[in-house]
Design a protein around this motif. Structure first.
Motif, mmCIF file in Angstrom:
data_model
loop_
_atom_site.group_PDB
_atom_site.id
_atom_site.type_symbol
_atom_site.label_atom_id
_atom_site.label_comp_id
_atom_site.label_asym_id
_atom_site.label_seq_id
_atom_site.Cartn_x
_atom_site.Cartn_y
_atom_site.Cartn_z
ATOM 1 N N VAL A 11 47.542 41.251 51.341
ATOM 2 C CA VAL A 11 47.214 41.990 52.457
ATOM 3 C C VAL A 11 46.462 43.222 52.137
ATOM 4 N N PRO A 12 46.889 44.014 51.154
ATOM 5 C CA PRO A 12 45.792 44.990 50.772
ATOM 6 C C PRO A 12 44.543 44.710 50.512
ATOM 7 N N LEU A 13 44.178 43.686 49.882
ATOM 8 C CA LEU A 13 42.794 43.152 49.886
ATOM 9 C C LEU A 13 42.177 42.772 50.910
ATOM 10 N N PHE A 14 42.888 42.214 52.079
ATOM 11 C CA PHE A 14 42.352 41.987 53.319
ATOM 12 C C PHE A 14 41.878 43.428 53.978
ATOM 13 N N ALA A 15 42.869 44.412 53.985
ATOM 14 C CA ALA A 15 42.491 45.819 54.516
ATOM 15 C C ALA A 15 41.301 46.388 53.829
ATOM 16 N N THR A 16 41.233 46.232 52.566
ATOM 17 C CA THR A 16 40.284 46.787 51.849
ATOM 18 C C THR A 16 38.853 46.181 51.975
ATOM 19 N N LEU A 206 46.193 47.910 41.528
ATOM 20 C CA LEU A 206 45.728 46.535 41.311
ATOM 21 C C LEU A 206 44.832 45.908 42.427
ATOM 22 N N THR A 207 44.847 46.146 43.575
ATOM 23 C CA THR A 207 44.022 45.814 44.249
ATOM 24 C C THR A 207 42.876 46.495 44.373
ATOM 25 N N VAL A 208 42.151 47.750 43.866
ATOM 26 C CA VAL A 208 41.224 48.174 43.839
ATOM 27 C C VAL A 208 40.428 47.521 42.348
ATOM 28 N N LEU A 209 41.144 47.080 41.339
ATOM 29 C CA LEU A 209 40.769 46.515 40.161
ATOM 30 C C LEU A 209 40.355 44.882 40.547
ATOM 31 N N ILE A 210 41.092 44.353 41.396
ATOM 32 C CA ILE A 210 40.765 42.801 41.743
ATOM 33 C C ILE A 210 39.596 42.902 42.637
ATOM 34 N N PHE A 211 39.560 43.747 43.738
ATOM 35 C CA PHE A 211 38.405 44.062 44.632
ATOM 36 C C PHE A 211 37.190 44.217 43.892
ATOM 37 N N LEU A 212 37.117 45.060 43.129
ATOM 38 C CA LEU A 212 35.950 45.358 42.303
ATOM 39 C C LEU A 212 35.175 44.202 41.585
ATOM 40 N N ALA A 213 36.249 43.490 40.926
ATOM 41 C CA ALA A 213 35.787 42.601 40.195
ATOM 42 C C ALA A 213 35.380 41.235 40.909
ATOM 43 N N LEU A 214 36.160 41.011 42.233
ATOM 44 C CA LEU A 214 35.598 40.184 43.006
ATOM 45 C C LEU A 214 34.196 40.322 43.678
ATOM 46 N N ILE A 215 33.971 41.360 44.141
ATOM 47 C CA ILE A 215 32.830 41.961 44.913
ATOM 48 C C ILE A 215 31.641 41.750 44.071
ATOM 49 N N SER A 216 31.664 42.102 42.594
ATOM 50 C CA SER A 216 30.664 41.694 41.747
ATOM 51 C C SER A 216 30.496 40.381 41.357
ATOM 52 N N THR A 217 31.234 39.401 41.763
ATOM 53 C CA THR A 217 31.074 38.033 41.280
ATOM 54 C C THR A 217 29.985 37.453 42.191
ATOM 55 N N GLU A 218 29.072 36.807 41.642
ATOM 56 C CA GLU A 218 28.294 36.250 42.442
ATOM 57 C C GLU A 218 28.459 34.535 42.486
ATOM 58 N N CYS A 219 28.123 33.958 43.351
ATOM 59 C CA CYS A 219 28.183 32.455 43.450
ATOM 60 C C CYS A 219 27.063 31.870 44.086
ATOM 61 N N ASN A 220 26.289 30.911 43.107
ATOM 62 C CA ASN A 220 25.126 30.304 43.588
ATOM 63 C C ASN A 220 25.285 29.005 44.131
ATOM 64 N N SER A 221 26.786 28.451 44.313
ATOM 65 C CA SER A 221 26.646 27.057 44.624
ATOM 66 C C SER A 221 26.925 27.056 46.255
#
Length: 308
Positions: A11-16, A206-221
């Motif tokens: 839920v925090p990830l969604f709000a972020t 934890l939310t900040v760490l996970i969000f920053l990691a996900l937001i910098s992940t690129e998907c080319n598929s």
């Protein structure tokens, strides 16, 4: 126990993410129109829950109670989330205006720190000491705090190493888990110890760490993008409908946490709930979309007639 706070970040990830996507959106005509499909889906799913509880769970049907439950967002289990989101949605354009008054990093940090000390610190400290050590009048502002964090990330694009983020997530989860084990009063009860909830510093970090990691992940598929896009389009309905399948599937396995079989069985049950929720959400979302479109068309026609 160590993984529990990691999964609590949902839920925090969604709000972020909401703050990240909407921080630059300003109030304008038709802003509240997007609430219509949220309320329509909630109404449809509430009716499904009502039928399920009345005819399958054999719960007593008291009309006045059910009407009250509908308006206080408890008729559909997990629908507390709807009330939270609506509140966040209503306040966000005014918060965005405040955010844009001064586009300075120092000003935005002051907003973050204010929300941080009003919402995250009190709940963390008071839970740890099991008494009211600091005032906790504004702990529900934690959702707005996550929204502001998302806005800050969108505005300034802070970076973090994915490896460092991964290690930090595991370390924080382990620390919180150890604290929980050391403070719990019942051997097999997670909630009898120091159990972190959405407004705790552990979950915030934890939310900040996970969000920053996900937001910098690129998907080319393109295929993977389509899959995620399809799931995300019905994620709201999936969440509200998932309770129906939770009550049917999870009771099938009553093993204790820590048994060798539990991780495999738990993953299988969670996967089953996810798939069934997705399949059930598709028709509900499609019907909600049609009803919402009809309602919005009607509203716009009436507004047009009034203006004329």
């Amino acid at each position: 126990i160590a993984l529990r706070p990691v999964f609590m970040c949902c839920v925090p990830l969604f709000a972020t993410l909401t703050g990240y996507l909407k921080i630059h959106k300003v109030y304008e005509k038709g802003y509240y129109d997007s609430l219509v499909p949220i309320l329509v889906s909630f109404t449809l799913i509430s009716l499904i829950h009502l039928v399920y509880k009345t005819f399958l769970l054999k719960e007593a049907f008291v009309l006045s109670d059910r009407i009250l439950e509908f308006f206080n967002f408890t008729l559909a289990n997990y629908s507390w989330y709807v009330g939270m989101y609506i509140g966040l949605f209503l306040i966000s354009p005014f918060f965005n205006t405040l955010w844009q008054v001064r586009m300075e990093q120092g000003f935005h940090r002051s907003i973050l720190l204010t929300l941080f000390f009003l919402s995250f610190v009190p709940l963390t400290v008071n839970t740890l000491f099991e008494k009211s050590v600091v005032p906790s009048y504004f702990t529900q502002l934690s959702y707005l705090g996550y929204y502001a964090i998302g806005g800050y990330i969108r505005t300034y694009s802070p970076k973090i190493s994915k490896l460092l983020s991964f290690i930090s997530v595991l370390l924080l989860g382990f620390i919180q888990g150890e604290i929980n084990i050391a403070t719990r009063t019942e051997v097999n009860s997670y909630y009898s110890g120091y159990s972190a909830s959405y407004g705790h510093l552990f979950i915030c970090a934890l939310t900040v760490l996970i969000f920053l990691a996900l937001i910098s992940t690129e998907c080319n598929s393109k295929k993977i993008k389509k899959i995620f896009a399809r799931i995300s389009s019905v994620a709201y309905e999936m969440y509200l409908l998932s309770w129906l399948f939770d009550t049917r599937i999870y009771p099938l396995h009553k093993g204790e946490y820590g048994t060798k079989l539990y991780p495999v069985v738990g993953l299988a049950m969670t996967g089953a709930v996810f798939i069934l929720s997705f399949l059930a959400a598709l028709p509900v979302h499609a019907l909600s979309k049609r009803i919402s479109k009809a309602i919005l068309t009607s509203i716009r026609k009436k507004k047009g007639n009034i203006s004329q």
